[in-house]
Design a protein around this motif. Sequence first.
Motif, mmCIF file in Angstrom:
data_model
loop_
_atom_site.group_PDB
_atom_site.id
_atom_site.type_symbol
_atom_site.label_atom_id
_atom_site.label_comp_id
_atom_site.label_asym_id
_atom_site.label_seq_id
_atom_site.Cartn_x
_atom_site.Cartn_y
_atom_site.Cartn_z
ATOM 1 N N GLN A 451 -3.829 4.301 -3.434
ATOM 2 C CA GLN A 451 -2.386 4.247 -3.595
ATOM 3 C C GLN A 451 -1.667 3.865 -2.293
ATOM 4 O OE1 GLN A 451 -0.221 7.921 -4.343
ATOM 5 N NE2 GLN A 451 0.807 6.937 -6.024
ATOM 6 N N TYR A 452 -2.112 4.436 -1.166
ATOM 7 C CA TYR A 452 -1.386 4.187 0.077
ATOM 8 C C TYR A 452 -1.557 2.751 0.566
ATOM 9 C CZ TYR A 452 0.382 8.833 0.322
ATOM 10 O OH TYR A 452 1.089 9.961 0.034
ATOM 11 N N ARG A 454 -1.836 0.269 -1.505
ATOM 12 C CA ARG A 454 -0.941 -0.456 -2.411
ATOM 13 C C ARG A 454 0.519 -0.298 -1.968
ATOM 14 N NH1 ARG A 454 -2.739 2.053 -6.689
ATOM 15 N NH2 ARG A 454 -0.869 3.184 -7.329
ATOM 16 N N TYR A 455 0.878 0.944 -1.682
ATOM 17 C CA TYR A 455 2.256 1.224 -1.263
ATOM 18 C C TYR A 455 2.589 0.492 0.037
ATOM 19 C CZ TYR A 455 3.560 4.838 -4.641
ATOM 20 O OH TYR A 455 3.928 5.502 -5.782
ATOM 21 N N SER A 456 1.605 0.444 0.946
ATOM 22 C CA SER A 456 1.852 -0.234 2.227
ATOM 23 C C SER A 456 2.086 -1.724 2.011
ATOM 24 C CB SER A 456 0.672 -0.036 3.184
ATOM 25 O OG SER A 456 0.483 1.332 3.400
ATOM 26 N N TYR A 458 3.328 -3.085 -0.743
ATOM 27 C CA TYR A 458 4.666 -3.224 -1.336
ATOM 28 C C TYR A 458 5.743 -3.088 -0.256
ATOM 29 C CZ TYR A 458 2.245 -2.183 -5.761
ATOM 30 O OH TYR A 458 1.395 -2.191 -6.831
ATOM 31 N N PHE B 11 8.112 6.633 -4.041
ATOM 32 C CA PHE B 11 7.896 5.357 -3.345
ATOM 33 C C PHE B 11 9.080 5.029 -2.432
ATOM 34 C CE2 PHE B 11 8.439 0.714 -3.118
ATOM 35 C CZ PHE B 11 7.312 0.430 -2.358
ATOM 36 N N PHE B 14 8.618 6.938 0.696
ATOM 37 C CA PHE B 14 7.543 6.301 1.452
ATOM 38 C C PHE B 14 8.050 5.004 2.101
ATOM 39 C CE2 PHE B 14 4.235 3.072 1.690
ATOM 40 C CZ PHE B 14 3.248 3.729 2.402
ATOM 41 N N LEU B 15 8.818 4.250 1.332
ATOM 42 C CA LEU B 15 9.345 2.970 1.818
ATOM 43 C C LEU B 15 10.247 3.172 3.033
ATOM 44 C CD1 LEU B 15 9.654 -0.104 1.239
ATOM 45 C CD2 LEU B 15 11.609 0.465 -0.171
ATOM 46 N N PHE B 18 8.119 4.080 5.964
ATOM 47 C CA PHE B 18 7.349 2.908 6.384
ATOM 48 C C PHE B 18 8.234 1.951 7.178
ATOM 49 C CE2 PHE B 18 5.781 -1.382 5.879
ATOM 50 C CZ PHE B 18 4.410 -1.260 6.020
#
Lengths: 482, 301
Positions: A451-452, A454-456, A458, B11, B14-15, B18
């Motif tokens: 998942q991480y 994939r998330y990274s 995105y 997400f 997280f975004l 990030f």
Amino acid sequence: MLFNSFDFLFFLPTVFILYWFVCNRNLKYQNLLLLISSYIFYGYWDWRFLGLILLSTIVDYFVGLKIFNNAKKNTAKKWLILSIFFNLGLLGFFKYFNFFIDSWVDLMTGMGFPITYTWTLNIILPVGISFYTFQTMSYSLDIYNKKLKPTKDFFGFAAFVSFFPQLVAGPIERASNLLPQILHKRTFNYDQAIIGMRLILWGLFKKIVVADSLAPIVNDIFAHYDQYNGGILLLGAICFGFQIYGDFSGYSDIAIGVAKLFGIHLMTNFNFPYFSRNIGEFWRRWHISLSTWFRDYLYIPLGGSKVSIPIALRNVFIIFLVSGFWHGANWTFIAWGFYHAALFIPSFLNKKNRKYITTNTDHFFPDYKELINIITTFLLVTIGWVFFRADNISIAIDIIKKIILNFDFSIYHHPENRRMIDYIFAVSIMLTVEYILHKKHKIITYFNKYQYLRYSLYASLVFAIFIASSEHKDVSFIYFQF
Amino acid sequence: MKYFILKTLGFTIFLLLFLEIIIRILHFYNDVPLRMIDDYGNEKWVPFQEGYFYTGTKKETVSKYRINNFGFNSTLNYSFNHSDTTKIGLFGDSYIEGFNQDVDQSIGIKIMNKIPIICYEFGFSGYDFASIIHLIETNESKFKVLDRIYIYLNNSDFNRSTYTISNHQKERTNTLISTIYRNFKFLMFLNHNGYIKTIKEKFRFHSKNIDKPNYKIHNINQLINNSHIDWSKVIFIIDSSEIDSLIIQKLNSLAKVLDITNIFSKSKYKTNFGYDKHWNNHGRSLISDFIIRNENNYIQY
């Protein structure tokens, strides 16, 4: 309203929440919400042209019922002709009126009968008119061909005609696919919604990071084509190839993604066309909703390929020329269609046009023969884009001449002084990701598993969108003009 | 549906994390100096700060700035001493402030490298005609030493008839808000790249008069009627291709006007960054040479 605007960033979640949390108990309310949202979405550009969509909706709604209710084939045909005349008339007036008048004047002048007074009108081309008129025509045609029963639910039908994700630039949906989905209760599907979100993100990347970033380069090279050598003109054509692909396939991805959020499945419009191995394969992968529309409603009724060779060749030329003309009222688009017909004919005669039906997923990297075929097809398509992008045919010919006769490797400087390497990087990312998806490589399973990771990925795409978007905010889509 | 919304929220968090981390690692934010409002209500930078400023969305140019003792971007500390050396003041917005270029390549430095004068630079992002008049008036005693006052103006500088400190200006000099802002590099990134401005403009009421020349002339009249500036010392620098002729006429009736249009349009090389409309090194050299030519009319060597 543009998908790549702040307005849409507020619009989409609002409609989504109302759709699934307020109107979810009643299909009629959901469809009414879709209809109102679609009209707001379209009206954001110019509310006056909502009348045209409404008119087209009313005409085809009643024509559909009339065709179905008339047992006599002749009467049904008359109603069908009315629908076709109305929709093509709408298209003809708003899109082609000035073109026909100008061409007539040019023809008469060329024959020695100069016309000083012309009747051209100052007409604004309504956004998306080529898309929704074709969509409504497909409804009447499908009823006439007994593939579909008409609906009595006017609001449902109006929501089908104006469904906002694909209203202004497609995919051009068949009534037989979209209308039943509109008329039946939708349920929220988590997996489809996640796929939809991914498509929206990838579409935005292609539109903003690739297409909009390449636009200044393309505009500069085509505007100053007389000052550049063949090498730079070829660079301009290649950049336009990626620009139009990023722009249009990006729009389609976002449209399909948004529709998925509302529980609706739209047809695929692009299937990695730049990895095609011949022109036939390219046309099975590029703007699929339009090419299949012409195939089903024009090419096959004309006899398709199951006729004598001269007639079949005529049919091929007709479908390519009409497809070119659909894009705009300019001889350049007709030339573009003619050029593609000329490329297609040899493989059609050798019966090799359906040689590459499926993707070769046995090995990841192409063998030398496959690679040569892909590069050759890409270059041939790129030369065709010169006709598509140039202001007129003589400019297009000048550019192609220079590419062939005056080719030279020289350094191109970005018109805004930016680093060219950034754009090569952006296009490379797009091609790499699409190639992996095209080949269905096992790396995809790693992304699905972690998942991480994939998330990274995105989040990196979002970051790239932020960076690129601050250079060119709210840039319209190329296909809006068609 | 519930899971979808939770996952979307997850997400989003997280975004944000990030983006905050990646913007910090790649240094995609500006070390914009701290702002202050002085005792007379002038917005300035807090003195004695140094840092780097990037131009272009992809950090195409990185330049060094230094805020001097008076709160402006300059290698000089201003003493306003009386001496025989000619002194000029250069006033304007971000074009004069010059964060896009190393501070030791500023217009003032370029002038001082070529002719024996002292050039004080008073450029500040967002300054308009009202801010400049207010700055000059409230520092009248210090600015007495200036032999000439050059004011660079563009079309958007005449939209106010009186000088006031806006709430937005107060907020951004507020230590708490400023500290919060400075600790969210993603927010600084959004602000620097114009996203916050775009959102604000969606909700802002725009006066219909704002682009009308008569409205601007009315504002100029109001400002000069309430000021006590010695206009004989003032020289306006303008680009006539971007300012309405009526406004130029008004400025001409007030003081000497220097037009940079020709020197920029005749330039063989680009005068701005392309990806950013501010003057590049060549553009700054053209401006400094232009001022030097004018100064040569006054200076006796």
